[in-house]
Design a protein around this motif. Structure first.
Motif, PDB file in Angstrom:
ATOM      1  N   ALA A 458       0.848  -1.195   0.000  1.00  0.00           N
ATOM      2  CA  ALA A 458       0.000   0.000   0.000  1.00  0.00           C
ATOM      3  C   ALA A 458       0.885   1.248   0.000  1.00  0.00           C
ATOM      4  CB  ALA A 458      -0.910  -0.002   1.215  1.00  0.00           C
ATOM      5  N   CYS A 459       0.862   1.990  -1.105  1.00  0.00           N
ATOM      6  CA  CYS A 459       1.654   3.222  -1.204  1.00  0.00           C
ATOM      7  C   CYS A 459       1.159   4.211  -0.147  1.00  0.00           C
ATOM      8  CB  CYS A 459       1.489   3.793  -2.612  1.00  0.00           C
ATOM      9  SG  CYS A 459       2.194   5.410  -2.828  1.00  0.00           S
ATOM     10  N   PRO A 460       2.065   4.778   0.653  1.00  0.00           N
ATOM     11  CA  PRO A 460       1.615   5.677   1.723  1.00  0.00           C
ATOM     12  C   PRO A 460       0.908   6.934   1.208  1.00  0.00           C
ATOM     13  CG  PRO A 460       3.879   4.992   2.084  1.00  0.00           C
ATOM     14  CD  PRO A 460       3.512   4.549   0.698  1.00  0.00           C
ATOM     15  N   HIS A 461       1.044   7.253  -0.084  1.00  0.00           N
ATOM     16  CA  HIS A 461       0.428   8.479  -0.597  1.00  0.00           C
ATOM     17  C   HIS A 461      -1.087   8.404  -0.464  1.00  0.00           C
ATOM     18  CE1 HIS A 461      -0.623  11.288  -4.113  1.00  0.00           C
ATOM     19  NE2 HIS A 461      -0.326  12.039  -3.067  1.00  0.00           N
ATOM     20  N   ILE A 462      -1.764   7.638  -1.320  1.00  0.00           N
ATOM     21  CA  ILE A 462      -3.192   7.398  -1.093  1.00  0.00           C
ATOM     22  C   ILE A 462      -3.567   5.940  -1.353  1.00  0.00           C
ATOM     23  CG2 ILE A 462      -4.132   9.752  -1.265  1.00  0.00           C
ATOM     24  CD1 ILE A 462      -4.774   9.280  -4.156  1.00  0.00           C
ATOM     25  N   LYS A 463      -2.624   5.058  -0.983  1.00  0.00           N
ATOM     26  CA  LYS A 463      -2.906   3.627  -0.843  1.00  0.00           C
ATOM     27  C   LYS A 463      -3.126   2.835  -2.125  1.00  0.00           C
ATOM     28  CE  LYS A 463      -2.661   4.055   3.609  1.00  0.00           C
ATOM     29  NZ  LYS A 463      -1.352   3.905   4.178  1.00  0.00           N
ATOM     30  N   CYS A 464      -2.651   3.292  -3.277  1.00  0.00           N
ATOM     31  CA  CYS A 464      -2.661   2.412  -4.440  1.00  0.00           C
ATOM     32  C   CYS A 464      -1.643   1.298  -4.195  1.00  0.00           C
ATOM     33  CB  CYS A 464      -2.268   3.166  -5.709  1.00  0.00           C
ATOM     34  SG  CYS A 464      -3.548   4.267  -6.294  1.00  0.00           S
ATOM     35  N   SER A 465      -1.820   0.199  -4.870  1.00  0.00           N
ATOM     36  CA  SER A 465      -0.921  -0.933  -4.676  1.00  0.00           C
ATOM     37  C   SER A 465       0.268  -0.826  -5.634  1.00  0.00           C
ATOM     38  CB  SER A 465      -1.688  -2.228  -4.933  1.00  0.00           C
ATOM     39  OG  SER A 465      -0.893  -3.325  -4.574  1.00  0.00           O
ATOM     40  N   ASP A 476       7.075   0.474  -7.765  1.00  0.00           N
ATOM     41  CA  ASP A 476       6.596   1.718  -8.376  1.00  0.00           C
ATOM     42  C   ASP A 476       5.086   1.816  -8.229  1.00  0.00           C
ATOM     43  OD1 ASP A 476       9.231   1.812  -9.161  1.00  0.00           O
ATOM     44  OD2 ASP A 476       8.822   1.764 -11.318  1.00  0.00           O
ATOM     45  N   CYS A 477       4.612   2.988  -7.895  1.00  0.00           N
ATOM     46  CA  CYS A 477       3.168   3.176  -7.726  1.00  0.00           C
ATOM     47  C   CYS A 477       2.536   3.634  -9.046  1.00  0.00           C
ATOM     48  CB  CYS A 477       2.893   4.202  -6.631  1.00  0.00           C
ATOM     49  SG  CYS A 477       1.129   4.380  -6.363  1.00  0.00           S
ATOM     50  N   PRO A 478       1.527   2.910  -9.538  1.00  0.00           N
ATOM     51  CA  PRO A 478       0.932   3.241 -10.829  1.00  0.00           C
ATOM     52  C   PRO A 478       0.048   4.487 -10.788  1.00  0.00           C
ATOM     53  CG  PRO A 478      -0.269   1.443  -9.815  1.00  0.00           C
ATOM     54  CD  PRO A 478       0.899   1.740  -8.910  1.00  0.00           C
ATOM     55  N   CYS A 479      -0.315   4.934  -9.606  1.00  0.00           N
ATOM     56  CA  CYS A 479      -1.268   6.055  -9.539  1.00  0.00           C
ATOM     57  C   CYS A 479      -0.586   7.405  -9.784  1.00  0.00           C
ATOM     58  CB  CYS A 479      -1.991   6.052  -8.207  1.00  0.00           C
ATOM     59  SG  CYS A 479      -3.198   4.723  -8.136  1.00  0.00           S
ATOM     60  N   HIS A 480       0.402   7.749  -8.961  1.00  0.00           N
ATOM     61  CA  HIS A 480       1.022   9.072  -9.093  1.00  0.00           C
ATOM     62  C   HIS A 480       2.537   8.998  -9.121  1.00  0.00           C
ATOM     63  CE1 HIS A 480      -2.791   9.237  -6.759  1.00  0.00           C
ATOM     64  NE2 HIS A 480      -3.115   9.804  -7.894  1.00  0.00           N
ATOM     65  N   GLY A 481       3.070   7.767  -9.228  1.00  0.00           N
ATOM     66  CA  GLY A 481       4.493   7.615  -9.544  1.00  0.00           C
ATOM     67  C   GLY A 481       5.465   7.564  -8.387  1.00  0.00           C
ATOM     68  N   SER A 482       4.984   7.449  -7.136  1.00  0.00           N
ATOM     69  CA  SER A 482       5.967   7.273  -6.043  1.00  0.00           C
ATOM     70  C   SER A 482       6.763   6.009  -6.307  1.00  0.00           C
ATOM     71  CB  SER A 482       5.262   7.125  -4.691  1.00  0.00           C
ATOM     72  OG  SER A 482       4.675   8.331  -4.309  1.00  0.00           O
ATOM     73  N   ARG A 483       8.036   6.031  -5.904  1.00  0.00           N
ATOM     74  CA  ARG A 483       8.877   4.855  -6.118  1.00  0.00           C
ATOM     75  C   ARG A 483       9.661   4.557  -4.843  1.00  0.00           C
ATOM     76  NH1 ARG A 483      12.727   5.558  -9.671  1.00  0.00           N
ATOM     77  NH2 ARG A 483      12.930   3.317  -9.954  1.00  0.00           N
ATOM     78  N   GLY A 493       8.804  10.955  -4.545  1.00  0.00           N
ATOM     79  CA  GLY A 493       7.435  11.215  -4.125  1.00  0.00           C
ATOM     80  C   GLY A 493       6.450  11.071  -5.264  1.00  0.00           C
ATOM     81  N   PRO A 494       5.190  11.388  -5.025  1.00  0.00           N
ATOM     82  CA  PRO A 494       4.667  12.273  -3.990  1.00  0.00           C
ATOM     83  C   PRO A 494       4.529  11.685  -2.584  1.00  0.00           C
ATOM     84  CG  PRO A 494       2.862  11.445  -5.328  1.00  0.00           C
ATOM     85  CD  PRO A 494       4.124  10.989  -5.984  1.00  0.00           C
ATOM     86  N   SER A 495       4.681  10.387  -2.405  1.00  0.00           N
ATOM     87  CA  SER A 495       4.665   9.884  -1.035  1.00  0.00           C
ATOM     88  C   SER A 495       5.761  10.605  -0.260  1.00  0.00           C
ATOM     89  CB  SER A 495       4.946   8.372  -1.029  1.00  0.00           C
ATOM     90  OG  SER A 495       5.066   7.936   0.309  1.00  0.00           O
TER      91      SER A 495
HETATM   92 FE1  FES Z   1       1.019   6.027  -4.742  1.00  0.00          FE
HETATM   93 FE2  FES Z   1      -0.279   8.295  -5.106  1.00  0.00          FE
HETATM   94  S1  FES Z   1      -1.041   6.449  -4.294  1.00  0.00           S
HETATM   95  S2  FES Z   1       1.755   7.832  -5.568  1.00  0.00           S
END
Ligand code: FES
Length: 507
Positions: A458-465, A476-483, A493-495
């Protein structure tokens, strides 16, 4: 130098920048800039030269992010063609972007001259090639629109490339350089005129009172009149996270058997497109090729992208060996133009520069011009056009919002058994996967020594997997690109925090 991935780019063989200071300045700053890539450093230098007292904070070290992984094309022929800018905005907008791109190259030239920077800056012609009738129609539109915004573009009769084409255009006054040699020198000159650079300093938040910002960081607080996020996408949750889609792009630097290195910047019209140029680094010439872009976190086997790129280059060039391969990240804006200016939903003195697409060197440098004007004069001639507050087409916004993926809500408490996880995952050394185990979702990586590393996906940003990037050995997070590294450490970031580590035991 360190970078945000496992692979080493052509540029990284430079000693890391060592800032003069390790602690934040005690007094109030005029501007705090977050992010030590070309955007942050150029902006910090411009503002300091304009009489502002500036501090640049960088969570890792100068050049750690995308600037260390660029292919450093300095072009006025932008990824969003001028005819498209005219359609989506208007003719004046297309003209302004052309002038802005020219001014970015002019600023780089002037910095190189003023500071005597040895970064192999050189002017080159650019070529765009079409290989079939459909692409030729597109090329005609691009050429005509370049001419309409008064760029030096013409039909090309020949192109210095063995790649196939039936029609091509040439554009003069493009350029190239060694991006890290350039920004390391700018950083040095920024400090020489009184600027502060602080490494390993992660911003964690800020508060505002009577227009004065208190910026919280991992090294303490600093007060400032203005704050600039030069981090690609800013932290927190903002409208820009739904307007900018993260993409990965791939590059290789190869040695050729012969001497057929192109003395130009060359692009095709495939989707995603390929791009080529030559760069000499420390006396060695390399052909740099790039392409194979995809949305971050949406590719199962990222390593395969290098193979595809290499196969494409080998088809047309006599390659001796691949000397470097690396990938990096950029953000594609919803309407084709970057977002530079006030960060929506924040106090008036908080700014951002993001959504550069594949034109990061140009828009990063242009951001310095725009943000300096906004902060020192209260306005910029590009302010309204590129303002992140501008009206967004809802259709585009919807498309970008769909970039999201699975949202994970699991909390993982306690510890997990290594033998049972091994059995559930069946990973070979060097492999990773997200597994379901006893109702929990776990992101697992088995390193080359056979040790397992487990994190909560769970990405700490807004919990995408998050998904596994086997080329860069990162989550790598598919939602907003945190790595994140395979141990969960935040890379970009953005996490603003790491993936949760999971306690593993032998039972
Ligand atoms: Fe992962 Fe936004 S939920 S970068």
């Amino acid at each position: 130098m360190k970078r945000d991935g496992f692979n080493v780019s052509l540029w990284q063989g430079r000693p890391a920048f060592i800032p003069k200071n390790t602690t934040l300045p005690a007094g109030k700053q005029d501007v705090v800039i977050v992010g030590g890539g070309i955007t942050g450093i150029t902006t910090a230098l411009q503002l300091q030269k304009a009489g502002k007292k500036c501090t640049l904070i960088e969570a890792q070290e100068i050049g750690f992010g995308t600037t260390g992984g660029t292919t450093a094309h300095l072009n006025t022929m932008m990824d969003t063609p001028y005819y498209e800018i005219r359609q989506k905005f208007n003719s004046e907008a297309a003209d302004k972007i052309a002038r802005l791109s020219e001014s970015a190259i002019t600023l780089i030239r002037s910095n190189v001259k003023e500071y005597g920077i040895d970064c192999s800056l050189s002017t080159k012609p650019g070529y765009l090639c079409a290989k079939d009738d459909k692409q030729a129609d597109l090329l005609d539109k691009i050429l005509q629109s370049c001419q309409e915004v008064h760029l030096p573009a013409t039909c090309a009769t020949s192109v210095p490339t063995p790649t196939p084409y039936i029609k091509a255009m040439q554009i003069q006054e493009q350029a190239q350089f060694h991006p890290l040699d350039y920004i390391l020198a700018l950083a040095q000159h920024f400090e020489a005129i009184g600027g502060h650079i602080i490494h390993d300093c992660r911003m964690t938040g800020f508060s505002e009172e009577d227009k004065l910002l208190t910026i919280q960081t991992s090294k303490g607080d600093v007060k400032a009149d203005a704050l600039i996020y030069a981090t690609h996408i800013p932290p927190g949750v903002n409208m820009l996270h739904f307007l900018c889609a993260p993409y990965r792009t791939y590059a290789i630097a190869v040695k050729l058997k012969g001497d057929n290195y192109p003395d130009a910047l060359i692009y095709d019209l495939d989707d995603p497109y390929h791009y080529f140029r030559t760069q000499e680094v420390d006396g060695e010439r390399y052909l740099i090729a790039g392409g194979e872009d995809h949305k971050t976190g949406h590719e199962e086997n990222t390593h395969e992208r290098f193979k595809c790129l290499e196969a494409y280059v080998r088809k047309y060039y006599d390659v001796d060996h691949v000397a470097y391969q690396w990938s990096s990240q950029y953000y594609e804006p919803a309407d084709g133009l970057p977002y530079i200016g006030h960060l929506p939903g924040n106090p008036d003195n908080v700014y951002v520069a993001t959504g550069f697409g594949g034109n990061g060197m140009i828009y990063g440098t242009a951001s310095a011009v725009i943000l300096t004007a906004l902060i020192t004069k209260g306005e910029s001639e590009y302010g309204t056009l590129l303002s992140p507050d501008r009206v967004k087409p809802m259709a585009s916004m919807g498309n970008v919002m769909k970039e999201g993926a699975t949202v994970t809500k699991d909390m993982i408490t306690g510890w997990l058994s290594i033998p049972k996880l091994e059995e559930a995952a069946g990973l070979a050394k060097g492999e990773a996967k997200v597994v379901k185990y006893e109702g929990k979702t776990v992101a697992l990586y088995k390193d080359n020594n056979g040790a397992l590393h487990a994190v909560n996906p769970a990405c700490p940003h807004i919990k995408c997997s998050v998904g596994w990037n086997n080329a860069e050995k990162s989550w790598d997070c598919p939602c907003h690109g945190s790595r994140f590294s395979y141990t969960g450490e935040l890379l970009t970031g953005p996490s603003s925090s790491d993936l949760e580590k999971i306690d593993l035991r032998e039972e």
